[in-house]
Design an enzyme around this catalytic site. Sequence first.
Site, PDB file in Angstrom:
ATOM      1  N   PHE A  57       0.858  -1.179   0.000  1.00 27.67           N
ATOM      2  CA  PHE A  57       0.000   0.000   0.000  1.00 27.67           C
ATOM      3  C   PHE A  57       0.902   1.240   0.000  1.00 27.67           C
ATOM      4  O   PHE A  57       1.862   1.305   0.767  1.00 27.67           O
ATOM      5  CB  PHE A  57      -0.872  -0.038   1.252  1.00 27.67           C
ATOM      6  CG  PHE A  57      -1.969   0.973   1.263  1.00 27.67           C
ATOM      7  CD1 PHE A  57      -3.118   0.777   0.512  1.00 27.67           C
ATOM      8  CD2 PHE A  57      -1.869   2.118   2.029  1.00 27.67           C
ATOM      9  CE1 PHE A  57      -4.143   1.713   0.528  1.00 27.67           C
ATOM     10  CE2 PHE A  57      -2.890   3.055   2.051  1.00 27.67           C
ATOM     11  CZ  PHE A  57      -4.025   2.843   1.299  1.00 27.67           C
ATOM     12  N   ASP A 115       2.584  -5.993   7.683  1.00 29.08           N
ATOM     13  CA  ASP A 115       1.384  -5.179   7.758  1.00 29.08           C
ATOM     14  C   ASP A 115       0.190  -6.099   7.525  1.00 29.08           C
ATOM     15  O   ASP A 115       0.103  -6.774   6.489  1.00 29.08           O
ATOM     16  CB  ASP A 115       1.437  -4.062   6.698  1.00 29.08           C
ATOM     17  CG  ASP A 115       0.314  -3.052   6.896  1.00 29.08           C
ATOM     18  OD1 ASP A 115      -0.779  -3.467   7.329  1.00 29.08           O
ATOM     19  OD2 ASP A 115       0.526  -1.862   6.592  1.00 29.08           O
ATOM     20  N   TYR A 136     -10.347  -0.809  11.130  1.00 31.16           N
ATOM     21  CA  TYR A 136     -11.604  -0.359  10.499  1.00 31.16           C
ATOM     22  C   TYR A 136     -11.963  -1.169   9.264  1.00 31.16           C
ATOM     23  O   TYR A 136     -13.031  -1.004   8.712  1.00 31.16           O
ATOM     24  CB  TYR A 136     -11.535   1.133  10.138  1.00 31.16           C
ATOM     25  CG  TYR A 136     -10.302   1.542   9.363  1.00 31.16           C
ATOM     26  CD1 TYR A 136     -10.211   1.313   8.003  1.00 31.16           C
ATOM     27  CD2 TYR A 136      -9.220   2.126  10.001  1.00 31.16           C
ATOM     28  CE1 TYR A 136      -9.070   1.665   7.294  1.00 31.16           C
ATOM     29  CE2 TYR A 136      -8.076   2.479   9.314  1.00 31.16           C
ATOM     30  CZ  TYR A 136      -7.997   2.241   7.954  1.00 31.16           C
ATOM     31  OH  TYR A 136      -6.876   2.575   7.255  1.00 31.16           O
ATOM     32  N   LYS A 137     -11.058  -2.050   8.795  1.00 32.65           N
ATOM     33  CA  LYS A 137     -11.362  -2.860   7.606  1.00 32.65           C
ATOM     34  C   LYS A 137     -12.121  -4.112   8.056  1.00 32.65           C
ATOM     35  O   LYS A 137     -13.251  -4.007   8.498  1.00 32.65           O
ATOM     36  CB  LYS A 137     -10.069  -3.160   6.849  1.00 32.65           C
ATOM     37  CG  LYS A 137      -9.474  -1.891   6.215  1.00 32.65           C
ATOM     38  CD  LYS A 137      -8.104  -2.089   5.596  1.00 32.65           C
ATOM     39  CE  LYS A 137      -7.632  -0.770   4.949  1.00 32.65           C
ATOM     40  NZ  LYS A 137      -6.180  -0.727   4.761  1.00 32.65           N
ATOM     41  N   ARG A 179     -12.795  -4.135  -7.212  1.00 26.43           N
ATOM     42  CA  ARG A 179     -12.388  -4.930  -6.049  1.00 26.43           C
ATOM     43  C   ARG A 179     -13.603  -5.250  -5.170  1.00 26.43           C
ATOM     44  O   ARG A 179     -14.421  -4.374  -4.905  1.00 26.43           O
ATOM     45  CB  ARG A 179     -11.364  -4.106  -5.268  1.00 26.43           C
ATOM     46  CG  ARG A 179     -10.715  -4.810  -4.128  1.00 26.43           C
ATOM     47  CD  ARG A 179      -9.636  -3.929  -3.544  1.00 26.43           C
ATOM     48  NE  ARG A 179     -10.201  -2.811  -2.805  1.00 26.43           N
ATOM     49  CZ  ARG A 179      -9.581  -2.193  -1.791  1.00 26.43           C
ATOM     50  NH1 ARG A 179      -8.381  -2.569  -1.425  1.00 26.43           N
ATOM     51  NH2 ARG A 179     -10.154  -1.187  -1.171  1.00 26.43           N
TER      52      ARG A 179
HETATM   53  C1  LIG Z   1      -5.578   0.646   4.633  1.00 22.68           C
HETATM   54  C2  LIG Z   1      -4.098   0.611   4.699  1.00 22.68           C
HETATM   55  C3  LIG Z   1      -3.361   1.683   5.243  1.00 22.68           C
HETATM   56  C4  LIG Z   1      -4.052   2.921   5.718  1.00 22.68           C
HETATM   57  O1  LIG Z   1      -3.328   3.598   6.720  1.00 22.68           O
HETATM   58  P1  LIG Z   1      -4.070   4.606   7.684  1.00 22.68           P
HETATM   59  O2  LIG Z   1      -2.965   5.292   8.413  1.00 22.68           O
HETATM   60  O3  LIG Z   1      -4.970   3.812   8.568  1.00 22.68           O
HETATM   61  O4  LIG Z   1      -4.871   5.547   6.849  1.00 22.68           O
HETATM   62  C5  LIG Z   1      -1.983   1.550   5.338  1.00 22.68           C
HETATM   63  N1  LIG Z   1      -1.352   0.439   4.889  1.00 22.68           N
HETATM   64  C6  LIG Z   1      -2.032  -0.599   4.349  1.00 22.68           C
HETATM   65  C7  LIG Z   1      -1.293  -1.809   3.897  1.00 22.68           C
HETATM   66  C8  LIG Z   1      -3.414  -0.527   4.213  1.00 22.68           C
HETATM   67  O5  LIG Z   1      -4.083  -1.525   3.647  1.00 22.68           O
END
Ligand SMILES: *Cc1c(COP(=O)(O)O)cnc(C)c1O
Length: 397
Positions: free
Chosen positions: A113, A184, A209-210, A356
């Site tokens: 990400f 992660d 939150y996911k 997705r």
């Molecule tokens: C959703 C996601 C994020 C988002 O980071 P936030 O700081 O919560 O906005 C970061 N890394 C990955 C791999 C994600 O899937």
Amino acid sequence: MTDFATTRARFHLPEGVIYLDGNSLGPMPLAAPGHVSAMMQGEWAEMLITGWNKAGWMELATGIGNRVGRLIGAEPGHVVMGDTLSIKVYQALASALELNPGRKVVLSDNGNFPSDLYIADGLLKSLGTEYELRVVSPEDVAENITDDLAVMMLTEVDYRTGRKHDMAALTKAAHAKGVITIWDLAHSAGAIPVDLAGCKADFAVGCSYKYLNGGPGAPAFIYVNPKWVDQARPALSGWLGHEAPFAFDLDYRPGAGIERMRVGTPPVIALKALETALDIWDMTSMAEVRSASIALCDQFIAGVEAACPQLTLHSPRNGADRGSQVSFRFDDGFAAVQALIARGVIGDFRAPDVMRFGFTPLYVSPGDVAAAVDIIADVISNRLYDRPEYRLKGRVT
Ligand SMILES: *Cc1c(COP(=O)(O)O)cnc(C)c1O
């Protein structure tokens, strides 16, 4: 055996919606408004500042950390909640780099990400020009684990394709070369079984939150392996990670164990909402969720491929190699997703052409998948997406 009808009954799912985007933001547990409201009215309103002690607000970050830790195979007492995932990536990477002195290279992959890569790049630039962020293709990670690496920082499940890394094998290969690992789990926690302790992962981070359904902006988590936790120096040395925050010493001394990864004041209201989601997680097991999720994804792939030859599968076909989402490529993917949302099937779009869909057995059933496939077939075969209003991009896609 979990009857997923009972977990589904614990969520608010809007009428007429088939929600296939719980990989981005989980739906609201029905108990959340009441629980948050009880905290606000019974604790915040009545107890005021005494709530920190009387209502145990200060313990929530580690108490809830343990409940999340159970879902990701962490040793008890080694997960703490707080901040956002991007912040937790920074913390993990800064500590991990210091634990491998003399090495200056961080390995990641281009399926990660972007925020993780931005954070790594920003941190390495602050540390100095001798540091390097080495980004390779996901399939080339294993052969790029070399003994000049300080840290291997990967997201287990690719947010776009759903491709899953082999955490146990890559962690083992990294350790064999003296490399510290950061995983992660943004698309793993609540999606697939994770065994942090069994894999001997060094650090892990993720959001709630996911798939965990904690609500928009719900706090992130960080895990530090027992082997490292008492040596890890917190780079974000905030007062709540101090050994004795209320001594108000001018010198920083890291707190005991995982407490040191706390930074500032915990988001109590958000933690309360997350508690209600974790109550639902207590009703099932990750193994049952995993087998149901593979079945839902397989059903979806078979249905879409049969009805829509225009769409190309962009996720691994084999369930064991996938997280809990399925992506298809389609040139008009953005408009197609908007047309689906207008018809109650909520998925999302990731540039450049990825449609997705997340599959979450807690509240998505095989009947939902069948109904979603019918609507997708109608939208694609009849080009229902081909309208100007479906091409307008909002701020969040
Ligand atoms: C959703 C996601 C994020 C988002 O980071 P936030 O700081 O919560 O906005 C970061 N890394 C990955 C791999 C994600 O899937």
